[in-house]
Design a protein around this motif. Structure first.
Motif, PDB file in Angstrom:
ATOM      1  N   TYR A  53      -4.157   6.409  -8.577  1.00  0.00           N
ATOM      2  CA  TYR A  53      -5.074   5.508  -7.586  1.00  0.00           C
ATOM      3  C   TYR A  53      -4.977   4.000  -8.051  1.00  0.00           C
ATOM      4  N   ALA A  54      -5.089   4.037  -9.611  1.00  0.00           N
ATOM      5  CA  ALA A  54      -5.248   2.530 -10.125  1.00  0.00           C
ATOM      6  C   ALA A  54      -3.726   1.841 -10.211  1.00  0.00           C
ATOM      7  N   THR A  55      -2.819   2.851 -10.383  1.00  0.00           N
ATOM      8  CA  THR A  55      -1.374   2.225 -10.108  1.00  0.00           C
ATOM      9  C   THR A  55      -0.974   1.874  -8.919  1.00  0.00           C
ATOM     10  N   ARG A  89       1.289  16.855  -6.139  1.00  0.00           N
ATOM     11  CA  ARG A  89       0.976  16.211  -4.744  1.00  0.00           C
ATOM     12  C   ARG A  89      -0.617  16.057  -4.572  1.00  0.00           C
ATOM     13  N   THR A  90      -1.451  16.889  -5.245  1.00  0.00           N
ATOM     14  CA  THR A  90      -2.735  16.885  -5.079  1.00  0.00           C
ATOM     15  C   THR A  90      -3.418  15.654  -5.491  1.00  0.00           C
ATOM     16  N   PRO A  91      -3.328  15.076  -6.785  1.00  0.00           N
ATOM     17  CA  PRO A  91      -3.528  13.702  -7.193  1.00  0.00           C
ATOM     18  C   PRO A  91      -3.214  12.512  -6.201  1.00  0.00           C
ATOM     19  N   ILE A  92      -1.761  12.767  -5.827  1.00  0.00           N
ATOM     20  CA  ILE A  92      -1.371  11.855  -4.994  1.00  0.00           C
ATOM     21  C   ILE A  92      -2.071  11.739  -3.862  1.00  0.00           C
ATOM     22  N   ARG A  93      -2.245  12.771  -3.055  1.00  0.00           N
ATOM     23  CA  ARG A  93      -3.160  12.971  -1.997  1.00  0.00           C
ATOM     24  C   ARG A  93      -4.568  12.370  -2.175  1.00  0.00           C
ATOM     25  N   GLY A  94      -4.953  12.754  -3.107  1.00  0.00           N
ATOM     26  CA  GLY A  94      -6.403  12.321  -3.470  1.00  0.00           C
ATOM     27  C   GLY A  94      -6.476  10.451  -3.607  1.00  0.00           C
ATOM     28  N   ALA A  95      -5.390  10.372  -4.193  1.00  0.00           N
ATOM     29  CA  ALA A  95      -5.476   8.666  -4.277  1.00  0.00           C
ATOM     30  C   ALA A  95      -5.315   8.004  -3.140  1.00  0.00           C
ATOM     31  N   LEU A  96      -4.592   8.518  -2.213  1.00  0.00           N
ATOM     32  CA  LEU A  96      -4.069   7.789  -1.171  1.00  0.00           C
ATOM     33  C   LEU A  96      -5.363   7.950  -0.161  1.00  0.00           C
ATOM     34  N   HIS A  97      -6.166   8.936  -0.018  1.00  0.00           N
ATOM     35  CA  HIS A  97      -7.474   9.099   0.653  1.00  0.00           C
ATOM     36  C   HIS A  97      -8.427   7.864   0.144  1.00  0.00           C
ATOM     37  N   ARG A  98      -8.454   7.785  -1.121  1.00  0.00           N
ATOM     38  CA  ARG A  98      -9.322   6.691  -1.600  1.00  0.00           C
ATOM     39  C   ARG A  98      -8.830   5.416  -1.405  1.00  0.00           C
ATOM     40  N   LEU A  99      -7.385   5.000  -1.108  1.00  0.00           N
ATOM     41  CA  LEU A  99      -7.130   3.958  -0.691  1.00  0.00           C
ATOM     42  C   LEU A  99      -7.301   3.377   0.577  1.00  0.00           C
ATOM     43  N   GLU A 104      -9.783   4.816   2.271  1.00  0.00           N
ATOM     44  CA  GLU A 104     -11.083   4.527   2.458  1.00  0.00           C
ATOM     45  C   GLU A 104     -11.307   2.865   2.059  1.00  0.00           C
ATOM     46  N   GLU A 105     -10.787   2.589   1.281  1.00  0.00           N
ATOM     47  CA  GLU A 105     -10.792   0.861   0.963  1.00  0.00           C
ATOM     48  C   GLU A 105     -10.012   0.078   2.050  1.00  0.00           C
ATOM     49  N   GLY A 106      -9.306   0.586   2.879  1.00  0.00           N
ATOM     50  CA  GLY A 106      -8.422  -0.219   3.927  1.00  0.00           C
ATOM     51  C   GLY A 106      -7.216  -0.508   3.416  1.00  0.00           C
ATOM     52  N   ALA A 123       1.795   7.668   4.235  1.00  0.00           N
ATOM     53  CA  ALA A 123       0.875   6.393   4.244  1.00  0.00           C
ATOM     54  C   ALA A 123       1.569   5.333   4.410  1.00  0.00           C
ATOM     55  N   THR A 124       0.787   4.158   5.277  1.00  0.00           N
ATOM     56  CA  THR A 124       1.477   2.834   5.406  1.00  0.00           C
ATOM     57  C   THR A 124       0.602   2.009   4.760  1.00  0.00           C
ATOM     58  N   VAL A 125       1.104   1.250   4.033  1.00  0.00           N
ATOM     59  CA  VAL A 125       0.542  -0.069   3.066  1.00  0.00           C
ATOM     60  C   VAL A 125      -0.004  -0.878   4.086  1.00  0.00           C
ATOM     61  N   LEU A 126      -1.373  -1.286   4.218  1.00  0.00           N
ATOM     62  CA  LEU A 126      -1.971  -2.437   5.031  1.00  0.00           C
ATOM     63  C   LEU A 126      -2.171  -3.803   3.994  1.00  0.00           C
ATOM     64  N   GLY A 127      -2.515  -3.249   2.587  1.00  0.00           N
ATOM     65  CA  GLY A 127      -2.978  -4.472   1.895  1.00  0.00           C
ATOM     66  C   GLY A 127      -3.982  -5.333   2.164  1.00  0.00           C
ATOM     67  N   ILE A 128      -3.829  -6.520   1.685  1.00  0.00           N
ATOM     68  CA  ILE A 128      -5.066  -7.574   1.873  1.00  0.00           C
ATOM     69  C   ILE A 128      -4.383  -8.764   2.807  1.00  0.00           C
TER      70      ILE A 128
END
Length: 218
Positions: free
Chosen positions: A15-17, A46-56, A58-60, A70-75
């Motif tokens: 997630y942090a990376t 893939r389990t931690p990858i999937r968890g990290a993507l779900h957290r990202l 949630e943050e939009g 997953a598609t990067v939306l960024g800021i």
């Protein structure tokens, strides 16, 4: 952002990376993130990858699509303007509280960041100027005495770190920002909460105006 790998779970590390890569622009908007490719690149299942993507998500920062990754939306530009508008009020409040509550040790540390910034500005050291700019604000956030306010403002700052670094590489804006920091410092040292709040709101408002001016050129 410094990641302490010894204290993070694998999902936290992924997630942090990924968040850092998105916020710094290494992963551009529209980039498709696929679990298998990420698993190989980040050496994670893939389990931690999937968890990290779900957290990202949630943050939009990413959008999840079934069977498409997953598609990067960024800021976006609008996101950044929103963040600055929020910062104007919240950082003003933090500066007011810090002027009233800051310890002597933190007052000395805040003074040191400004003095070091003045030195490194003459050396045109953008990297150190960026670090000291972040440190100046972080000391104020922490000294406000509200862990919730500190957490919110720290997150907002981190979310626009790529732009803030770009902005401070502009020598004119870097000089202006340093003068504004000096004025805020003086108000805090005088324990003048009203003045610290007013000057901080002006400082962030000018940063927003600079952002709008810069993006018009792109």
């Amino acid at each position: 952002m410094i990641i302490d790998s010894a204290t993070l779970s694998l999902e936290d590390k992924v997630y942090a990376t990924l968040k850092e890569e998105i916020l710094t622009g290494k992963l551009e908007c529209g980039t498709v993130l696929r679990e298998i490719a990420l698993s190989q690149r980040l050496d994670a299942s893939r389990t931690p990858i999937r968890g990290a993507l779900h957290r990202l998500a949630e943050e939009g920062l990413v959008e999840l699509q079934a069977n498409k990754g997953a598609t990067v939306l960024g800021i976006s530009k609008d996101d950044i303007e929103d963040i600055y508008e929020i910062r104007i009020k919240l950082e003003g409040l933090a500066a007011r509280l810090a002027a009233e509550r800051m310890s002597e040790d933190d007052r000395r540390e805040l003074t040191s960041t400004v003095e070091l910034s003045e030195f490194y500005l003459t050396k045109s050291n953008d990297e150190m100027n960026g670090r000291l700019d972040s440190e100046f604000h972080s000391i104020i956030f922490k000294s406000a005495g509200s862990r919730y306010l500190c957490r919110i403002l720290s997150e907002l700052h981190h979310n626009i770190k790529a732009y803030r670094g770009f902005s401070l590489s502009n020598i004119r804006r870097a000089r202006e920002a340093l003068c504004e920091h000096r004025e805020i410092l003086d108000a805090i040292l005088a324990r003048d909460g009203d003045e610290a709040e007013k000057l901080t709101e002006i400082h962030v408002r000018r940063a927003l105006e600079n952002f709008k001016a810069q993006t018009k050129k792109i």
